[in-house]
Design an enzyme around this catalytic site. Sequence first.
Site, PDB file in Angstrom:
ATOM      1  N   GLU A 130       0.855  -1.188   0.000  1.00 45.58           N
ATOM      2  CA  GLU A 130       0.000   0.000   0.000  1.00 45.58           C
ATOM      3  C   GLU A 130       0.895   1.243   0.000  1.00 45.58           C
ATOM      4  O   GLU A 130       1.785   1.381   0.837  1.00 45.58           O
ATOM      5  CB  GLU A 130      -0.920  -0.017   1.228  1.00 45.58           C
ATOM      6  CG  GLU A 130      -1.923   1.115   1.202  1.00 45.58           C
ATOM      7  CD  GLU A 130      -3.213   0.808   1.974  1.00 45.58           C
ATOM      8  OE1 GLU A 130      -3.441  -0.336   2.384  1.00 45.58           O
ATOM      9  OE2 GLU A 130      -4.015   1.752   2.147  1.00 45.58           O
ATOM     10  N   ARG A 131       0.658   2.093  -0.971  1.00 49.21           N
ATOM     11  CA  ARG A 131       1.447   3.334  -1.128  1.00 49.21           C
ATOM     12  C   ARG A 131       2.939   3.040  -1.278  1.00 49.21           C
ATOM     13  O   ARG A 131       3.782   3.799  -0.792  1.00 49.21           O
ATOM     14  CB  ARG A 131       1.223   4.290   0.042  1.00 49.21           C
ATOM     15  CG  ARG A 131      -0.222   4.497   0.425  1.00 49.21           C
ATOM     16  CD  ARG A 131      -1.075   4.945  -0.718  1.00 49.21           C
ATOM     17  NE  ARG A 131      -2.488   5.079  -0.326  1.00 49.21           N
ATOM     18  CZ  ARG A 131      -3.452   5.330  -1.177  1.00 49.21           C
ATOM     19  NH1 ARG A 131      -3.212   5.465  -2.470  1.00 49.21           N
ATOM     20  NH2 ARG A 131      -4.689   5.444  -0.764  1.00 49.21           N
ATOM     21  N   GLU A 257     -10.775   4.408   8.698  1.00 51.19           N
ATOM     22  CA  GLU A 257     -10.881   4.069   7.279  1.00 51.19           C
ATOM     23  C   GLU A 257     -11.369   2.640   7.081  1.00 51.19           C
ATOM     24  O   GLU A 257     -10.795   1.869   6.318  1.00 51.19           O
ATOM     25  CB  GLU A 257      -9.527   4.296   6.584  1.00 51.19           C
ATOM     26  CG  GLU A 257      -9.045   5.733   6.730  1.00 51.19           C
ATOM     27  CD  GLU A 257      -7.761   6.046   5.974  1.00 51.19           C
ATOM     28  OE1 GLU A 257      -6.948   5.125   5.778  1.00 51.19           O
ATOM     29  OE2 GLU A 257      -7.592   7.219   5.586  1.00 51.19           O
ATOM     30  N   ASP A 336      -2.740  14.284   7.066  1.00 49.79           N
ATOM     31  CA  ASP A 336      -2.254  13.025   6.508  1.00 49.79           C
ATOM     32  C   ASP A 336      -1.026  13.208   5.622  1.00 49.79           C
ATOM     33  O   ASP A 336      -1.150  13.181   4.383  1.00 49.79           O
ATOM     34  CB  ASP A 336      -3.390  12.387   5.689  1.00 49.79           C
ATOM     35  CG  ASP A 336      -3.104  10.942   5.356  1.00 49.79           C
ATOM     36  OD1 ASP A 336      -2.084  10.426   5.815  1.00 49.79           O
ATOM     37  OD2 ASP A 336      -3.925  10.343   4.631  1.00 49.79           O
ATOM     38  N   GLU A 364       3.856   9.042  -0.588  1.00 46.94           N
ATOM     39  CA  GLU A 364       2.469   8.964  -1.069  1.00 46.94           C
ATOM     40  C   GLU A 364       1.979  10.279  -1.693  1.00 46.94           C
ATOM     41  O   GLU A 364       1.470  10.284  -2.811  1.00 46.94           O
ATOM     42  CB  GLU A 364       1.547   8.566   0.081  1.00 46.94           C
ATOM     43  CG  GLU A 364       0.077   8.533  -0.305  1.00 46.94           C
ATOM     44  CD  GLU A 364      -0.823   8.084   0.840  1.00 46.94           C
ATOM     45  OE1 GLU A 364      -0.318   7.778   1.929  1.00 46.94           O
ATOM     46  OE2 GLU A 364      -2.044   8.036   0.616  1.00 46.94           O
ATOM     47  N   TRP A 511     -13.954  12.524   2.629  1.00 44.33           N
ATOM     48  CA  TRP A 511     -12.747  12.353   3.445  1.00 44.33           C
ATOM     49  C   TRP A 511     -12.422  13.533   4.357  1.00 44.33           C
ATOM     50  O   TRP A 511     -11.431  13.504   5.093  1.00 44.33           O
ATOM     51  CB  TRP A 511     -11.551  12.066   2.528  1.00 44.33           C
ATOM     52  CG  TRP A 511     -11.752  10.846   1.710  1.00 44.33           C
ATOM     53  CD1 TRP A 511     -12.190  10.781   0.420  1.00 44.33           C
ATOM     54  CD2 TRP A 511     -11.554   9.483   2.133  1.00 44.33           C
ATOM     55  NE1 TRP A 511     -12.284   9.475   0.004  1.00 44.33           N
ATOM     56  CE2 TRP A 511     -11.895   8.660   1.045  1.00 44.33           C
ATOM     57  CE3 TRP A 511     -11.138   8.889   3.322  1.00 44.33           C
ATOM     58  CZ2 TRP A 511     -11.827   7.269   1.099  1.00 44.33           C
ATOM     59  CZ3 TRP A 511     -11.056   7.509   3.389  1.00 44.33           C
ATOM     60  CH2 TRP A 511     -11.402   6.717   2.279  1.00 44.33           C
TER      61      TRP A 511
HETATM   62  O1  GCW Z   1      -2.803   8.312   3.873  1.00 46.02           O
HETATM   63  C1  GCW Z   1      -3.689   7.300   4.100  1.00 46.02           C
HETATM   64  C2  GCW Z   1      -3.434   6.355   2.987  1.00 46.02           C
HETATM   65  C3  GCW Z   1      -3.890   4.961   3.266  1.00 46.02           C
HETATM   66  C4  GCW Z   1      -3.281   4.518   4.588  1.00 46.02           C
HETATM   67  C5  GCW Z   1      -3.721   5.483   5.669  1.00 46.02           C
HETATM   68  C6  GCW Z   1      -3.123   5.152   7.024  1.00 46.02           C
HETATM   69  C7  GCW Z   1      -2.562   2.335   5.244  1.00 46.02           C
HETATM   70  O2  GCW Z   1      -4.013   6.858   1.821  1.00 46.02           O
HETATM   71  O3  GCW Z   1      -3.469   4.157   2.209  1.00 46.02           O
HETATM   72  O4  GCW Z   1      -3.610   3.188   4.905  1.00 46.02           O
HETATM   73  O5  GCW Z   1      -3.320   6.777   5.356  1.00 46.02           O
HETATM   74  O6  GCW Z   1      -2.149   5.796   7.390  1.00 46.02           O
HETATM   75  O7  GCW Z   1      -3.621   4.279   7.699  1.00 46.02           O
END
Ligand code: GCW
Length: 650
Positions: A130-131, A257, A336, A364, A511
């Site tokens: 992921e990312r 999430e 984030d 990311e 979001w």
């Molecule tokens: O920034 C967001 C990301 C998700 C990530 C989440 C997190 C792992 O888009 O992909 O999930 O943060 O930090 O939990």
Amino acid sequence: MTDQCWLSPQLIAQVQSLRFWVQPGKLEDLISTNLRNEIVMYFHSTLAGVPAEADVLMTSGQLPDDSFTIEQKQAQWVVSAGSTTALLHAFYFFALHYYLGDLSSARTVHRPSQALRMLNQWDNFDGSIERGYAGRSIFYANNHFIGDYARITMYARLMSSIGLNGIVLNNVNVHKEETFFITGEKLQRIKDIAAIFHRFGIKIYLSVNFAAPIQYGDLATADPLIPAVAEWWQRKLADVFRLIPNFGGVLVKADSEGQPGPYTYHRNHAEGANMLAKAVAPFGGIVIWRAFVYNSQQDWRDRSQDRARAAYDTFGPLDGQFAQNVVLQIKFGPIDFQPCEPVQPLFGALRRTNQIIEFQASQEYTGQAIDANFLMTQWEQLMAFDTRGGDESLPLRNVPRRCSPQPEFSGIAAVSNIGRDENWTGNKLAQSNLYAFGRLAWQSDITGQQVLQEWQRLTFADGAVQAVVGEMLTASNQVYVDYTAPLGVGFMVRAQTHYGPGPDDYEFDRWGTYHFADRYGVGVDRTVLTGSGYSRLYSGSNAAVYDNLATCPDALLLFFHHVPYDYRLHDGQTLIQHIYNTHFSGCQAVTQMISRWQTCAGRLPETEYLNVLHRLQAQAKNAREWRDQINTFFYRFAGIPDSQGRTIYA
Ligand code: GCW
């Protein structure tokens, strides 16, 4: 060949071989055996049989467990450490700085600023990350363990040689496949991986799913206050610790999430975390609990909510309620991992909770290993931020040790940026971010310039290449900020990929990440009087500084205020003209980076040269797209032309 360590092969070939003597006895164990192997590998030499034959003496000393000293006595270097792991760290420090030629001969004590210095792998069992932007996982593929122990050993070496001491082996979003990591045959394989990291003084941790008791089909609930649930976790985690004695503990993303958590059962996060903490306590384990909890189902029409407040509102009231072996892992900013965000106000405010600051080495939102971006520039500024916690001067870098009741359970973590790509990080230049994170974790007041100089000299043999890399990376972070979303407003990124411009992609989504651009102005009003009141969450004078339009730093202006386009910034420019200027200059800077890089042709291995060149070319396209879309986006609202008459596509 895959890069072995931070040293370029040319550097290793150049150096004069040294002979080491390692004190036997007290420090004998697997780490010690590994240390001897590492010495032989780095210095192409056999070990000395007696101290008198050695150039370097490695000894145990009366020092804290995590510390070491280096000094030169007559013709010999003497390295002492408080534990085998510290001796290993001392060796790498000695080796890297010996190669760099900057070791001080006077006795110097080295003690890490942060106790927990961790990487989080967001690797999934299917091999995706992921990312992740550097290829697939080095651990897993198609729901199998790859078993490439040579590669894992190299990774452990990369980590240990910059002083890192913890790794979480799977994604915080735990799918069913990874839930089963804590049991059966899968746990056996985790044990094999743990054994490798152990030799390098690194503890392994696993992310667990809060609903695991249900996912296994064993129980109908995961309510943390139901005894059967607590007992279930106690049994499962006891098995893990029995099999892997050096297991560090678990990491949990709960109620975030879509991940399950205590809220399902009307329990709070302390109740959830403490239940797990009890299960790992008998084994000295810890529970790392993420503070990334917010409503990801927001209605954009509803202005009463502000995502920036979420972690503070959730965890502020719980300060002092977490068990001793719980550590709250808190992202550096309130939203984030944006290219430009203020420091999360929980830092400095929490005084009775163990804390880890979370960074993201994986880019990311910061260029995805395509755009050059030396993140240390941002991290350095964040770490220096004075949180004014308790009204004293308290820079972020001191918060974990100072504000955690159990300082040994505090520190910093980063989402890793490595994958199976030959050069580990996709873009060769992105290696600098991993290196920088390790150095920052060890010595949190280190400057970006020092880190960069070390890395460029270790990595590239040619002086001209070092100079160009230094110049490019020094500018890179600001350049990226310049051509993306302006002045801290964030989230103008393409929603699908988080790469490239999408100025309105998040504006009407769920979001909670809005910029509120209209025909009068742009930015999020987080002031006390007319906005969400978020600015009030800061300690001491910080609250007023951010709340007041006149004193709010320009770099964060749109994070805190909704501002008209003709508003004048501190340098006298209007907001709209600033947006145009930075977007033109940021984009142009990338074109200049390409010509600078082209002067390096023939001065480094072709694959490395082309790897960076191709990414810079892709970055130039990206920057152009950002420039034109952002400028056009604002021009269409504001209707104010560029004072310099440059092309803006209406
Ligand atoms: O920034 C967001 C990301 C998700 C990530 C989440 C997190 C792992 O888009 O992909 O999930 O943060 O930090 O939990």
